[in-house]
Design a protein around this motif. Structure first.
Motif, PDB file in Angstrom:
ATOM      1  N   THR A  43      23.180  16.110 162.929  1.00  0.00           N
ATOM      2  CA  THR A  43      24.477  16.330 163.564  1.00  0.00           C
ATOM      3  C   THR A  43      24.941  17.767 163.399  1.00  0.00           C
ATOM      4  OG1 THR A  43      25.631  15.483 161.608  1.00  0.00           O
ATOM      5  CG2 THR A  43      25.213  13.924 163.410  1.00  0.00           C
ATOM      6  N   MET A  44      24.584  18.408 162.288  1.00  0.00           N
ATOM      7  CA  MET A  44      24.893  19.831 162.140  1.00  0.00           C
ATOM      8  C   MET A  44      24.138  20.621 163.196  1.00  0.00           C
ATOM      9  SD  MET A  44      25.013  20.562 158.051  1.00  0.00           S
ATOM     10  CE  MET A  44      25.229  22.329 158.217  1.00  0.00           C
ATOM     11  N   LEU A  77      32.056  26.590 161.955  1.00  0.00           N
ATOM     12  CA  LEU A  77      32.315  27.408 160.771  1.00  0.00           C
ATOM     13  C   LEU A  77      31.288  27.127 159.690  1.00  0.00           C
ATOM     14  CD1 LEU A  77      36.170  26.873 160.590  1.00  0.00           C
ATOM     15  CD2 LEU A  77      34.972  28.847 161.534  1.00  0.00           C
ATOM     16  N   LEU A  78      30.950  25.857 159.545  1.00  0.00           N
ATOM     17  CA  LEU A  78      29.998  25.424 158.517  1.00  0.00           C
ATOM     18  C   LEU A  78      28.584  25.877 158.826  1.00  0.00           C
ATOM     19  CD1 LEU A  78      29.742  23.551 156.013  1.00  0.00           C
ATOM     20  CD2 LEU A  78      29.410  21.662 157.589  1.00  0.00           C
ATOM     21  N   TYR A  79      28.252  25.875 160.094  1.00  0.00           N
ATOM     22  CA  TYR A  79      26.892  26.141 160.538  1.00  0.00           C
ATOM     23  C   TYR A  79      26.964  26.992 161.810  1.00  0.00           C
ATOM     24  CZ  TYR A  79      22.111  24.855 162.048  1.00  0.00           C
ATOM     25  OH  TYR A  79      20.809  24.865 162.451  1.00  0.00           O
ATOM     26  N   PRO A  80      27.315  28.281 161.673  1.00  0.00           N
ATOM     27  CA  PRO A  80      27.522  29.121 162.849  1.00  0.00           C
ATOM     28  C   PRO A  80      26.246  29.287 163.667  1.00  0.00           C
ATOM     29  CG  PRO A  80      27.582  30.431 160.852  1.00  0.00           C
ATOM     30  CD  PRO A  80      27.466  29.007 160.427  1.00  0.00           C
ATOM     31  N   GLU A  81      26.419  29.246 164.974  1.00  0.00           N
ATOM     32  CA  GLU A  81      25.287  29.358 165.883  1.00  0.00           C
ATOM     33  C   GLU A  81      24.747  30.779 165.862  1.00  0.00           C
ATOM     34  OE1 GLU A  81      24.243  27.561 170.253  1.00  0.00           O
ATOM     35  OE2 GLU A  81      26.312  27.768 169.630  1.00  0.00           O
ATOM     36  N   SER A  82      23.456  30.891 165.849  1.00  0.00           N
ATOM     37  CA  SER A  82      22.801  32.189 165.829  1.00  0.00           C
ATOM     38  C   SER A  82      22.226  32.476 167.207  1.00  0.00           C
ATOM     39  CB  SER A  82      21.680  32.179 164.795  1.00  0.00           C
ATOM     40  OG  SER A  82      20.869  33.312 164.929  1.00  0.00           O
ATOM     41  N   GLY A  85      18.480  31.818 167.489  1.00  0.00           N
ATOM     42  CA  GLY A  85      17.966  30.460 167.301  1.00  0.00           C
ATOM     43  C   GLY A  85      17.817  30.156 165.830  1.00  0.00           C
ATOM     44  N   GLN A  86      17.989  28.928 165.488  1.00  0.00           N
ATOM     45  CA  GLN A  86      17.893  28.536 164.091  1.00  0.00           C
ATOM     46  C   GLN A  86      17.498  27.073 163.999  1.00  0.00           C
ATOM     47  OE1 GLN A  86      21.774  29.608 162.825  1.00  0.00           O
ATOM     48  NE2 GLN A  86      22.735  27.752 163.519  1.00  0.00           N
ATOM     49  N   LYS A  87      17.029  26.710 162.826  1.00  0.00           N
ATOM     50  CA  LYS A  87      16.634  25.326 162.584  1.00  0.00           C
ATOM     51  C   LYS A  87      17.056  24.959 161.173  1.00  0.00           C
ATOM     52  CE  LYS A  87      12.769  22.169 162.518  1.00  0.00           C
ATOM     53  NZ  LYS A  87      11.351  21.976 162.592  1.00  0.00           N
ATOM     54  N   LEU A  88      17.585  23.771 161.040  1.00  0.00           N
ATOM     55  CA  LEU A  88      17.987  23.254 159.742  1.00  0.00           C
ATOM     56  C   LEU A  88      17.091  22.073 159.402  1.00  0.00           C
ATOM     57  CD1 LEU A  88      20.128  23.304 157.427  1.00  0.00           C
ATOM     58  CD2 LEU A  88      21.345  21.570 158.731  1.00  0.00           C
ATOM     59  N   ASP A 163      30.864  22.905 152.588  1.00  0.00           N
ATOM     60  CA  ASP A 163      30.354  24.226 152.206  1.00  0.00           C
ATOM     61  C   ASP A 163      28.890  24.103 151.790  1.00  0.00           C
ATOM     62  OD1 ASP A 163      30.404  26.927 151.761  1.00  0.00           O
ATOM     63  OD2 ASP A 163      31.624  26.839 149.952  1.00  0.00           O
ATOM     64  N   PHE A 164      28.113  25.085 152.156  1.00  0.00           N
ATOM     65  CA  PHE A 164      26.704  25.161 151.778  1.00  0.00           C
ATOM     66  C   PHE A 164      26.410  26.585 151.319  1.00  0.00           C
ATOM     67  CE2 PHE A 164      26.716  21.523 154.586  1.00  0.00           C
ATOM     68  CZ  PHE A 164      25.807  20.663 153.992  1.00  0.00           C
ATOM     69  N   ASP A 165      25.521  26.718 150.340  1.00  0.00           N
ATOM     70  CA  ASP A 165      25.167  28.046 149.842  1.00  0.00           C
ATOM     71  C   ASP A 165      24.529  28.918 150.909  1.00  0.00           C
ATOM     72  OD1 ASP A 165      26.176  27.492 147.366  1.00  0.00           O
ATOM     73  OD2 ASP A 165      24.234  27.137 146.416  1.00  0.00           O
ATOM     74  N   PHE A 166      23.783  28.330 151.846  1.00  0.00           N
ATOM     75  CA  PHE A 166      23.117  29.168 152.836  1.00  0.00           C
ATOM     76  C   PHE A 166      24.116  29.801 153.806  1.00  0.00           C
ATOM     77  CE2 PHE A 166      22.265  24.751 154.341  1.00  0.00           C
ATOM     78  CZ  PHE A 166      23.051  24.740 155.492  1.00  0.00           C
ATOM     79  N   ILE A 167      25.307  29.268 153.894  1.00  0.00           N
ATOM     80  CA  ILE A 167      26.345  29.889 154.710  1.00  0.00           C
ATOM     81  C   ILE A 167      27.161  30.840 153.851  1.00  0.00           C
ATOM     82  CG2 ILE A 167      28.416  29.459 156.101  1.00  0.00           C
ATOM     83  CD1 ILE A 167      25.713  28.585 157.361  1.00  0.00           C
TER      84      ILE A 167
END
Length: 187
Positions: A43-44, A77-82, A85-88, A163-167
């Motif tokens: 979902t993120m 905000l939690l997972y800003p779009e790049s 491209g990005q993958k979680l 909140d996540f450390d990678f952000i």
């Protein structure tokens, strides 16, 4: 006779191929208690706020949505779009089933934190590793989560993860949360 020899050779070759292909590592099937964590990551990735919140218990979801700093676009905000491209990805590093005393403590804690009762039939403590891949950059975060089964559905127990450390390495979401929740940088 030639046709029989060919058939025997083809059968032997096919049997050999089937045996060798079975030796590789099979893709692990996800077990039920992993589902809310895997759904959380999906979902993120899809920027699906409703689906994200559905990974948590009803009271945690309601508490999160009633915060005065709640933003319907919180996943942005939690997972800003790049633009690159990005993958979680998510992987369960370890898990431990909780016993009846630990489940009873979770139920009491739930009443204390959310003023609601909950009947937990099973619970697992998970160590979860999240990896964010962006172009030539890889970031990660490891969280200990508890997942609980309520009415045959698994949920992430506790407050909604915001909140996540990678952000926070880029200072994006954690700065907004600190500012919005009234905390200053000296806290």
């Amino acid at each position: 006779m030639k046709k029989q020899n060919r058939a025997i050779c083809l059968s032997a070759a096919l049997a050999l191929v089937m045996m060798l292909s079975g030796c590789g590592k099979e893709k692990e099937q996800s077990v039920n208690y992993e589902q809310p964590v895997r759904t959380l990551a999906q979902t993120m990735q899809a920027y699906d706020e409703r689906g994200y919140l559905d990974c948590f218990t009803a009271a945690a979801k309601q508490e999160f949505q009633s915060r005065k700093d709640y933003n319907e676009d919180f996943i942005q905000l939690l997972y800003p779009e790049s633009s690159s491209g990005q993958k979680l990805t998510v992987s369960i590093v370890s898990h431990k089933e909780l016993d009846s005393k630990e489940i009873e403590a979770l139920e009491k804690d739930y009443v204390k934190n959310f003023s609601r009762r909950i009947k937990i039939t099973k619970a697992e403590r998970l160590e979860v590793h999240f990896k964010l891949y962006q172009k030539n950059l890889k970031r990660s975060d490891t969280k200990e989560l508890i997942v609980v089964r309520v009415n045959n559905t698994w949920y992430i127990y506790g407050s909604v993860l915001d909140d996540f450390d990678f952000i926070s390495e880029e200072g994006i979401f954690s700065e907004i949360v600190r500012t919005a929740s009234g905390k200053n940088e000296s806290d």
